[in-house]
Design a protein around this motif. Structure first.
Motif, PDB file in Angstrom:
ATOM      1  N   ASP A 260       1.733   6.835  -6.669  1.00  0.00           N
ATOM      2  CA  ASP A 260       0.704   7.824  -6.975  1.00  0.00           C
ATOM      3  C   ASP A 260       1.219   9.236  -6.738  1.00  0.00           C
ATOM      4  O   ASP A 260       1.009  10.137  -7.560  1.00  0.00           O
ATOM      5  N   MET A 261       1.904   9.443  -5.633  1.00  0.00           N
ATOM      6  CA  MET A 261       2.445  10.775  -5.328  1.00  0.00           C
ATOM      7  C   MET A 261       3.513  11.175  -6.347  1.00  0.00           C
ATOM      8  O   MET A 261       3.565  12.326  -6.775  1.00  0.00           O
TER       9      MET A 261
ATOM     10  N   ARG B 268       2.360   1.783  -3.406  1.00  0.00           N
ATOM     11  CA  ARG B 268       1.332   2.271  -4.321  1.00  0.00           C
ATOM     12  C   ARG B 268       1.097   3.769  -4.086  1.00  0.00           C
ATOM     13  O   ARG B 268       1.008   4.557  -5.025  1.00  0.00           O
ATOM     14  N   GLN B 269       1.006   4.162  -2.816  1.00  0.00           N
ATOM     15  CA  GLN B 269       0.834   5.579  -2.500  1.00  0.00           C
ATOM     16  C   GLN B 269       2.033   6.397  -2.983  1.00  0.00           C
ATOM     17  O   GLN B 269       1.876   7.505  -3.500  1.00  0.00           O
TER      18      GLN B 269
ATOM     19  N   ASP C 248       0.827  -1.207   0.000  1.00  0.00           N
ATOM     20  CA  ASP C 248       0.000   0.000   0.000  1.00  0.00           C
ATOM     21  C   ASP C 248       0.865   1.263   0.000  1.00  0.00           C
ATOM     22  O   ASP C 248       0.582   2.226  -0.728  1.00  0.00           O
TER      23      ASP C 248
END
Length: 187
Positions: free
Chosen positions: A50-51, A46-47, A43
């Motif tokens: 995305d950032m 993934r974050q 997770d």
């Protein structure tokens, strides 16, 4: 005694079973925590992705905004003075019309020379500001530079679709027409 021995064995087996259960429970808990940690790492990755993607998009958008601002600034600088030139052109036209008048007396000649000097200075000021008169007389009619206000029949001296006479001069600033020439066209 045999019963005590049996009882002790059962106790020991029970203790071993309890110990085994505890070890198994601890292993299961560790495995669960490890799965939870792995899921949390996934997770977080993934974050992070995305950032990073959002950051790259924002940086690209910022670059685009800067490029647009530079282009707009260059355009503003390139066509600086267009409004002033547009406002001065009728004055130039009137001075040129005044110069077309024939004057016979000495006072009128002197006045005409003064008007000529003013007209020349004004033309030079426009030229220095990159405002140029369109030279269209005798050339093929181009609606990008001319506005046809009258037509005349074509003849040997004036072929079809050519400018016969300029009624009002046209001007351009850099590559932009700020006023088209009003012309008579041969048809």
């Amino acid at each position: 005694m045999a019963s005590n021995k049996k009882h002790d064995e059962e106790k020991q087996n029970s203790a071993e079973a309890t110990e085994t259960e505890k070890v198994t429970a601890a292993e299961e808990q560790a495995a669960t925590e490890e799965k939870h940690d792995d899921k949390e790492i996934i997770d977080l990755k993934r974050q992070l992705d995305d950032m990073e993607n959002k950051y790259l998009r924002a940086a690209a958008e910022l670059q685009n905004v800067q490029n647009r601002a530079k282009k707009e600034q260059a355009t503003i600088l390139k066509y600086d003075g267009q409004k002033l030139a547009t406002n001065i052109l009728p004055i130039v036209d009137n001075l040129n019309r005044a110069l077309e008048v024939k004057v016979d007396d000495k006072g009128g000649q002197q006045l005409k020379q003064g008007v000529e000097m003013v007209a020349k200075h004004l033309e030079k000021a426009l030229s220095d500001s990159k405002v140029e008169r369109l030279d269209v007389e005798g050339r093929e009619f181009d609606p990008n530079f001319c506005q046809a206000v009258q037509t005349v029949p074509a003849d040997d001296d004036h072929p079809t679709d050519h400018v016969v006479k300029v009624l009002q001069n046209g001007y351009k600033l850099a590559d932009r027409v700020i006023r088209p020439a009003m012309v008579v066209v041969a048809k």
